[in-house]
Design an enzyme around this catalytic site. Sequence first.
Site, PDB file in Angstrom:
ATOM      1  N   SER A  99     -26.804   3.144  42.217  1.00 57.67           N
ATOM      2  CA  SER A  99     -26.822   4.052  41.051  1.00 57.67           C
ATOM      3  C   SER A  99     -25.515   4.861  40.965  1.00 57.67           C
ATOM      4  O   SER A  99     -25.503   6.062  41.217  1.00 57.67           O
ATOM      5  CB  SER A  99     -28.044   4.973  41.075  1.00 57.67           C
ATOM      6  OG  SER A  99     -28.260   5.557  42.337  1.00 57.67           O
ATOM      7  N   LYS A 135       0.818  -1.206   0.000  1.00 60.32           N
ATOM      8  CA  LYS A 135       0.000   0.000   0.000  1.00 60.32           C
ATOM      9  C   LYS A 135       0.857   1.264   0.000  1.00 60.32           C
ATOM     10  O   LYS A 135       0.651   2.167  -0.803  1.00 60.32           O
ATOM     11  CB  LYS A 135      -0.909  -0.005   1.224  1.00 60.32           C
ATOM     12  CG  LYS A 135      -1.866   1.159   1.292  1.00 60.32           C
ATOM     13  CD  LYS A 135      -2.960   0.887   2.304  1.00 60.32           C
ATOM     14  CE  LYS A 135      -2.401   0.719   3.697  1.00 60.32           C
ATOM     15  NZ  LYS A 135      -1.980   2.000   4.282  1.00 60.32           N
TER      16      LYS A 135
END
Lengths: 633, 303
Positions: A546, A41
Site C-alpha cells: 500500500s 488563425k
Amino acid sequence: MTDPIYKTDALIADDIDAYLVAHQHKTMLRFITCGSVDDGKSTLIGRLLYESKMIFEDQLAALEADSKRVGTQGQEIDFALLVDGLAAEREQGITIDVAYRFFATEKRKFIVADTPGHEQYTRNMVTGASTADLAVILIDARKGVLTQTRRHSYLVHLLGIRNVVLAVNKMDLVGYEQAVFDRIVADYTAFAASIGITDFTAMPISGFKGDNITSNSANMPWYDGPALLPLLETVELDATIDQAKPFRLPVQWVNRPNLDFRGFSGLIATGAVRPGDEIRVLPSGKTSTVTRIVTLDGDLPVAVAGQSVTLCLADEIDCSRGQVIAAADSPTEVADQFETTIVWMDENEMLPGRPYWLKIGTQTVSATIQHPKYQVNVNTLEHLAAKTLDLNAIGVANIVTDRPIPFEPYAQSRDLGGFILIDKMTNATVGAGMIHFALRRASNIHWQATDISRDVHSGLKNQKPAVLWLTGLSGAGKSTIANVLEKKLVRMNRHTFLLDGDNVRHGLNKDLGFTDADRVENIRRVGEVAKLMTDAGLIVITAFISPFRAERDMVRAMMQPGEFIEIHVDTPLAEAERRDVKGLYKKARSGQLKNFTGIDSPYEAPEAPEIRIDTTSLSPEQAADEIIARLIP
Amino acid sequence: MTHTLPTLTHLRRLEAESIHIMREVVAEAENPVMLYSVGKDSAVMLHLAKKAFFPSPPPFPLLHVDTTWKFRDMYALRDKAAAQAGMELLVYHNPEALEKGINPFDHGGLHTDMWKTEGLKQALDKWGFDAAFGGARRDEEKSRAKERVFSFRSANHRWDPKNQRPELWRLYNARKAKGESMRVFPISNWTELDIWQYIHLEGIEIVPLYFSQPRPTVERDGLILMVDDERFRLRDGEEPQMRSVRFRTLGCYPLTGAVESRATTLPEVIQEMLLTTTSERQGRAIDHDQAASMEKKKQEGYF
C-alpha cells in the site's frame, strides 16, 4: 491595404458625452478561435484587432517593421505577428496556453480566447472554450475538412458551445471559387451531424485580405450570408438564454456585518429573481421567500443570470457556502453518483479509486472516479477501452462524491454541471469534467437496515473490531509479522482474519496489475472487504505494500473512528533489498520487473502511523508483542 | 409581473465577474489583502470591493507598498479613499531601501527592484498574507494576456509560468500548501476603455493627475517629467516649464511620463484616449528596460 472599416466614431470628436451614453449599452461576447497557425488563425485575430482599431500607431509601426523583417507576407503587413509572440515564449520555456485578446466595435465588446496548437491543444482548447458563447472553426480552403477540424468541432460540441461559425479561410488562394466553398461545407455538414452539431454558419473569408470580415466582399458576390464581425455583433448571447431558465444561485459567501443583517452572496447562474419569490435551499430542501436584493446602489427589483448579488430571506434557515438557492417550484436535482465526461489535464495519470477534490459551483467535495467506461480518440472519435486517462485524454467515467450535491446536467447549466478535479497532495487542477446525469443507483439502492447490528456481532465475540493495517516495502517483513501477530491473537481467543497482499492477488484482485491505477483499485477493494469484516466483528490484519498515502487515508476514512490502526513496518530499502526473500529486487534491478515499489515506483511512508515497527532492531516475535502491547495496554 | 428582464451590458458583466472573483478569495483564503497603488485601476478595484461585500466593509486591509517617490496627490487620495471605504490602510517601506536612500535618479532598475519587488515580498511575509489582489489587466501587455486570474507563487514568491493551473468556467482553484500564496487579478478582463467608462458611469474619484492642468515639467529622454517636489534633480540647463499635462498611468513621479493635453474632465480624457494613437504603457520607463522585461519581473515577484 484598405482602411479599417470600424473607424473611430465621429461622435468621439463631436460629442463625447453622447458617445459615452451610447457605449454604455454594449453587450459582451466571448468566443474562441480554433485552428492551427497554418489555418491563418493568428492572422484572423490580428485582422479583427486591426479592423476594430485596437492597434495603436506605435504598435502598427513596430508591426510594419517586424513584417518586413520576419513576416511571411512579403511587403504586406503580417497580422499574425500581432498575436504570436510565441517564439520568444518558447525560448523562455513558458507554457504556451490560453491567451485572451480584447476588442470592441460600436455594438459589442469581445473577448477572444486564443489557444495555440501544439501538444497541449486539448487542455488549452477546453479551457478557452469553457467560457465561450461562440466558436470560430477555421478551415484552410486549400485543404478542406481535416482531422484537426474534427477534433476542434468535437471539443466545441463537448463544451456545449451553441454558436459555431465555420470560417473557410484563405479564399483568396483558391480564386474565391464558390465550388471550393460548397464542397467543404457539404463535407463538414455530414461530419457535424454525426457528432451532434446541427446548426452552424459557414462563411468564406480571407483574414489576410480582409474579405467578409467587416462587410460582404465584392470578391465573392455569390455569398449572401453575413460577414464575420456583423455576425459576432448580433448572435444571441448565452446570458440571454440563461435568463429564461429556472433561478439558481450558488451561495459564495454569507454576508453578516451585524446581528441584524444576514445576506447570501453569489453570482446568479441561471434565471431571474425578485423580492417575494419562493426559493428552496439545496441540498437541505428548506424553503423561504426572498425579501431583498441588496446592492451598494440600492435594493434591486429584479436580478438576472450573470449578476453578482446579495439576497436576504424571510426565514432564518441554514444556508452556507456551497449550497444552491433555487426557485422553490423548480429546484435542481441532488445526487452523489454521476456519469461524466472527464478531460484529464495533468502529467500524472488519473487514478480511479483515489479521492480527489471536486469543485462544482461554489462547493468543494471529496470524490472518487471509477474506471473509465471508454476513452475518446479525439481525432477519429472512436471509443477505446481504457483503464485510466493520461494528459489530454478525454473519457467517460462515473464519479462518486462523499455527500449529495445539488447539480444540473452540463447541457442545462455550465455553472452547475461543470467541475474541476484537484489533486489532494499537490493542489494542482488535474482535470475538468461535465456531468451528464445522476446515476439512479445512489437513490434507488437504499441501505438495507438489518436487525443484527455490528455491535451484536462484536459483542458476541467479546472484542472490539479493528483493522491492523501493515504497510511497508516489499520484503520489509509485513507478512511474517502479520502471521505471528495473528497466531498470538488467536491464542488470546480473539477472532481474527489475515488478508495478505499476495494471496488476495490470486483471487479477488487477480485482474489487477501493478500500475499506479491498479494499485489504487487493489487497496480500495481490500479496504471494502476489511470494512465488511469489521462489521462482522473481526480483527482484520492486512499485509499490503500500500505505497500511497492517499489510499491508506481512503481506507482509514471507510472505517469507524479509532478502528483503523496504521502500522508502518519500517525497513530501510537497502535492508529489504539485501534480504530479498523472493528475489524480486534482483529482478526489478535488472529491469525484468516493472513498477516495483522502492525501485521505479514510489513508496510514501506514513507521516503519523499509530505504530511504527523498526525491523532492524526487533524480531517478528518482538514486533508482534509490541503491537499487541499497544493495542491492549 | 413584468416580462422584460434587463440585458447586462459589458460593464455590468465585467463588474459581476470581478465581484465573483473577490468573493471567492474571501471565502477560500485565510488572510487576503488588496494591493492599492492609488491609480485608476486600483480605484476601480476598490470600488468593486465595496460593492462585493456591501453592507459589510471589504473584509481585508489595503496595502500600499510605497517607494516614497509617488506624486503628492497620490498620497492624499490614498488616505482619503481608505478612510471612506472603512478599511485599514497598511503602508510598507522596504527598510533597506529607506536606509540606503534608493531613488530613481541614482539607482535605475534597482529602484523598482528594491522598493517594489522586494518591498512587496517583505510586506506579504510580514503580515502573512496568503492572497493579494492586484489591479493588472490582460490588455496591458503581451505577457499579461495569458496570466491567470489566480496566479500562484511559491513560498519564496516565485512565479512558475510552467506550472499555472488551468482556469475553466467560473471555477478557480484556490487551494495551496502552507507558505504558498496567490496573486489574484479581479479586473483581468477589463480594458483601458472599460476602466475609464466605468469610472465615468460610477462617478469614482481618481487622482487629479489624470486631468490636465499647468504643471512644472522638464523634458528628458523623450519623456515629459513633472517636478513634483524639491527632490527632483535638475540637470544642467534644465529649467522647469509650466505645461498643460496629464498622466495616463501613475507611478513614481520621476519615472512617469506625462502627455500634453487639454482634457480637464473625464469625458475629455476618454475622448483623448479614444483619439490617441499610442499605447498606454509608453509613459512608463519600466517597460523599456529590456525585451520581455515584464515576464522577467513577474517571475521575480513583481506584480
